[in-house]
Write a protein that holds these residues in place. Structure first.
Motif, mmCIF file in Angstrom:
data_model
loop_
_atom_site.group_PDB
_atom_site.id
_atom_site.type_symbol
_atom_site.label_atom_id
_atom_site.label_comp_id
_atom_site.label_asym_id
_atom_site.label_seq_id
_atom_site.Cartn_x
_atom_site.Cartn_y
_atom_site.Cartn_z
ATOM 1 N N ASN A 278 1.211 -1.603 -0.216
ATOM 2 C CA ASN A 278 -0.056 0.010 -0.216
ATOM 3 C C ASN A 278 0.719 1.406 0.217
ATOM 4 O OD1 ASN A 278 0.320 0.936 2.768
ATOM 5 N ND2 ASN A 278 -0.426 -1.169 3.209
ATOM 6 N N GLY A 279 0.582 2.621 -0.413
ATOM 7 C CA GLY A 279 0.685 3.332 -0.796
ATOM 8 C C GLY A 279 2.094 4.354 1.022
ATOM 9 N N LEU A 280 1.527 3.348 1.879
ATOM 10 C CA LEU A 280 2.647 3.675 3.363
ATOM 11 C C LEU A 280 3.223 2.804 3.263
ATOM 12 C CD1 LEU A 280 -0.549 3.224 6.892
ATOM 13 C CD2 LEU A 280 1.442 5.558 5.975
ATOM 14 N N TYR A 281 3.213 2.070 2.774
ATOM 15 C CA TYR A 281 5.248 0.728 2.334
ATOM 16 C C TYR A 281 6.067 1.680 1.884
ATOM 17 C CZ TYR A 281 4.968 -3.782 4.227
ATOM 18 O OH TYR A 281 3.903 -5.258 5.660
ATOM 19 N N ARG A 282 5.389 2.377 0.646
ATOM 20 C CA ARG A 282 6.115 3.559 -0.464
ATOM 21 C C ARG A 282 6.453 4.153 0.369
ATOM 22 N NH1 ARG A 282 5.043 5.006 -6.049
ATOM 23 N NH2 ARG A 282 4.614 2.580 -6.519
ATOM 24 N N GLU B 252 10.835 4.888 1.350
ATOM 25 C CA GLU B 252 11.204 6.187 0.718
ATOM 26 C C GLU B 252 11.896 7.582 1.604
ATOM 27 O OE1 GLU B 252 8.367 8.188 -1.714
ATOM 28 O OE2 GLU B 252 9.145 7.464 -3.185
ATOM 29 N N VAL B 253 10.767 7.396 3.535
ATOM 30 C CA VAL B 253 11.838 8.326 4.768
ATOM 31 C C VAL B 253 12.592 7.425 4.699
ATOM 32 C CG1 VAL B 253 11.152 8.483 6.914
ATOM 33 C CG2 VAL B 253 9.409 9.466 5.234
ATOM 34 N N LEU B 254 12.678 5.680 5.252
ATOM 35 C CA LEU B 254 14.026 5.813 5.651
ATOM 36 C C LEU B 254 14.918 5.375 4.914
ATOM 37 C CD1 LEU B 254 12.081 2.368 6.662
ATOM 38 C CD2 LEU B 254 12.890 3.843 8.124
ATOM 39 N N ALA B 255 15.059 5.100 3.621
ATOM 40 C CA ALA B 255 16.259 5.159 2.563
ATOM 41 C C ALA B 255 16.846 7.030 2.749
ATOM 42 C CB ALA B 255 15.924 5.239 1.577
ATOM 43 N N SER B 256 15.996 7.410 3.303
ATOM 44 C CA SER B 256 16.824 9.497 3.552
ATOM 45 C C SER B 256 16.910 9.455 4.768
ATOM 46 C CB SER B 256 14.837 10.579 3.309
ATOM 47 O OG SER B 256 15.576 11.754 3.330
ATOM 48 N N PHE B 257 16.197 9.318 5.568
ATOM 49 C CA PHE B 257 16.283 8.901 7.300
ATOM 50 C C PHE B 257 18.219 8.010 7.475
ATOM 51 C CE2 PHE B 257 17.073 8.024 11.808
ATOM 52 C CZ PHE B 257 16.643 8.832 11.969
ATOM 53 N N PHE B 258 18.270 7.325 7.280
ATOM 54 C CA PHE B 258 19.310 6.276 7.014
ATOM 55 C C PHE B 258 20.432 6.566 5.735
ATOM 56 C CE2 PHE B 258 16.245 3.589 8.917
ATOM 57 C CZ PHE B 258 17.147 4.340 10.849
ATOM 58 N N GLU C 97 10.067 10.299 12.088
ATOM 59 C CA GLU C 97 9.778 11.918 12.674
ATOM 60 C C GLU C 97 9.838 12.622 13.956
ATOM 61 O OE1 GLU C 97 5.777 14.507 12.079
ATOM 62 O OE2 GLU C 97 6.134 13.044 11.298
ATOM 63 N N HIS C 98 10.102 11.778 15.082
ATOM 64 C CA HIS C 98 9.799 12.110 16.467
ATOM 65 C C HIS C 98 11.684 12.424 16.882
ATOM 66 C CE1 HIS C 98 9.617 12.397 20.987
ATOM 67 N NE2 HIS C 98 10.145 11.897 20.787
ATOM 68 N N LEU C 99 12.485 10.981 16.055
ATOM 69 C CA LEU C 99 14.036 11.118 16.532
ATOM 70 C C LEU C 99 15.235 12.554 15.069
ATOM 71 C CD1 LEU C 99 14.614 7.199 16.058
ATOM 72 C CD2 LEU C 99 14.775 8.669 18.025
#
Length: 377
Positions: A67-71, A75-81, A271-273
């Motif tokens: 679903n869209g949440l996975y995408r 994307e957030v994880l790739a950017s975050f890490f 987001e919190h971190l």
């Protein structure tokens, strides 16, 4: 049944404990995010905003569970890490068995630190590659082993796997030297950052990021069930690695996807971190205070050196370590025993997990009791 009897005779039979409301020195909730109300509310609002009303994923991601949440999350994880790609798995165990059973091929070789997590060992065991363990954090030994294999296995891919923070010792390899060694020997380095995420790095991206080495490893395994206080895991690497895992990692392909609320919670935790380093600073202060108190109580020699949230006191023998744990629990402190066969016989230990929410008085009091136990020997 014979194996169960053997466990019982060795005082190592596992049972499922229930929470007792004790002072927490045992959970992996290093930053207290599992109990963070703001993250819980933020995740719920994210689902409402997206109009998601679903209790489950309904199927594997390759069928109906994507679903869209996975995408968004990947994307957030790739950017975050700081990675080209991220692929979410249902757990750290699933991520490790998925990677090591699928990526190294029959003609390849895997070297793993002798204290590597069971999930790494299980994944290697499911794969077809040859595997060899190397002495814990001994890079000179590993270097000689790599040379010997290179002479015999010309053209084979070689993988080296370690953890940035070891779950049972809390210690860390010399990651800079390991990166240089693997580069010089033409080996692919894979690092499990389960116990480093949330603790090290400017925003909790892990120890590799803190050292500026994130772009010099083949793959990283990060988990969300520890300092991030939620559930699940991800493998970070190239777009090609992600595509390969989607096609060949059985623990990814043949399982129902994570429920939407789990995905939203990981997003809220990231987001919190990114917005607050308060819990990290509090945890760092508690780690320093704990180590200072070890010196004050003359306990330093009984602990494995560690700069992480995991600190282990060696207390040889299942009976002894179990008894000491029960005495600590009777006095209000949840400190768990780590018994053989989880660790080698003779290396049983009390495992102290430190948190941002532990107070200095709690740390002093639990170590005072431990010092008393040593005095009674």
């Amino acid at each position: 049944m014979a194996k169960l009897t053997e466990r019982q005779d060795n005082n190592s039979l596992r049972m499922l404990p229930m929470p007792k409301g004790l002072i927490d020195f045992s959970s992996n909730d290093y930053l207290g995010l599992a109990r963070n109300e703001a993250i819980f509310i933020k995740a719920s609002k994210l689902l409402q905003k997206k109009g998601v009303i679903a209790n489950g994923a309904t199927g594997s991601r390759l069928l109906t569970g994507n679903n869209g949440l996975y995408r968004q999350l990947e994307e957030v994880l790739a950017s975050f890490f700081g990675s080209e790609s991220a692929l979410v798995f249902n757990s750290g165990y699933d991520a490790n068995i998925g990677f090591f059973s699928a990526v190294p091929q029959r003609t390849d070789v895997v070297f793993y630190d002798e204290l590597s997590h069971a999930s790494i060992r299980d994944g290697i065991g499911m794969g077809l590659a040859q595997s060899y363990k190397f002495k814990h954090n001994q890079l000179e030994v590993l270097s000689r082993q790599l040379d010997r294999v290179r002479e015999r296995k010309i053209g084979s891919d070689i993988y080296v796997v370690t953890e940035s923070v070891f779950s049972m010792d809390g210690d860390t390899p010399d990651l800079k030297a390991l990166v240089e060694l693997c580069a010089s020997k033409g080996a692919y380095l894979v690092v499990d950052e389960a116990h480093a995420v949330g603790i090290f790095g400017k925003r909790g991206e892990g120890l590799l990021n803190e050292l500026g080495l994130q772009d010099m490893v083949f793959a990283r395994i990060v988990t969300f069930g520890k300092a991030m206080g939620c559930h699940g895991a991800a493998i970070l690497g190239s777009d090609a690695l992600k595509s390969y895992l989607v096609n060949f990692a059985r623990s990814f392909i043949y399982t129902t996807g994570m429920p939407p609320h789990s995905l939203a919670t990981i997003l809220a935790a990231c987001e919190h971190l990114s917005a607050s380093g308060r819990e990290q600073q509090e945890l760092s202060a508690n780690i320093t205070f704990f180590k200072d108190q070890l010196k004050n109580y003359d306990l330093e020699a009984s602990f494995i050196p560690s700069n992480s949230a995991v600190h282990c006191c060696l207390a040889e023998g299942n009976e002894k370590v179990k008894n000491w744990s029960l005495q600590l629990q009777d006095r209000g402190f949840d400190v768990k025993p780590i018994m053989s066969p989880t660790v080698p016989k003779g290396q049983e230990r009390l495992r102290f997990c430190l948190h941002s929410f532990n107070t200095e008085n709690e740390i002093k009091d639990v170590l005072l009791i431990l010092a008393e136990l040593f005095d009674k020997r």
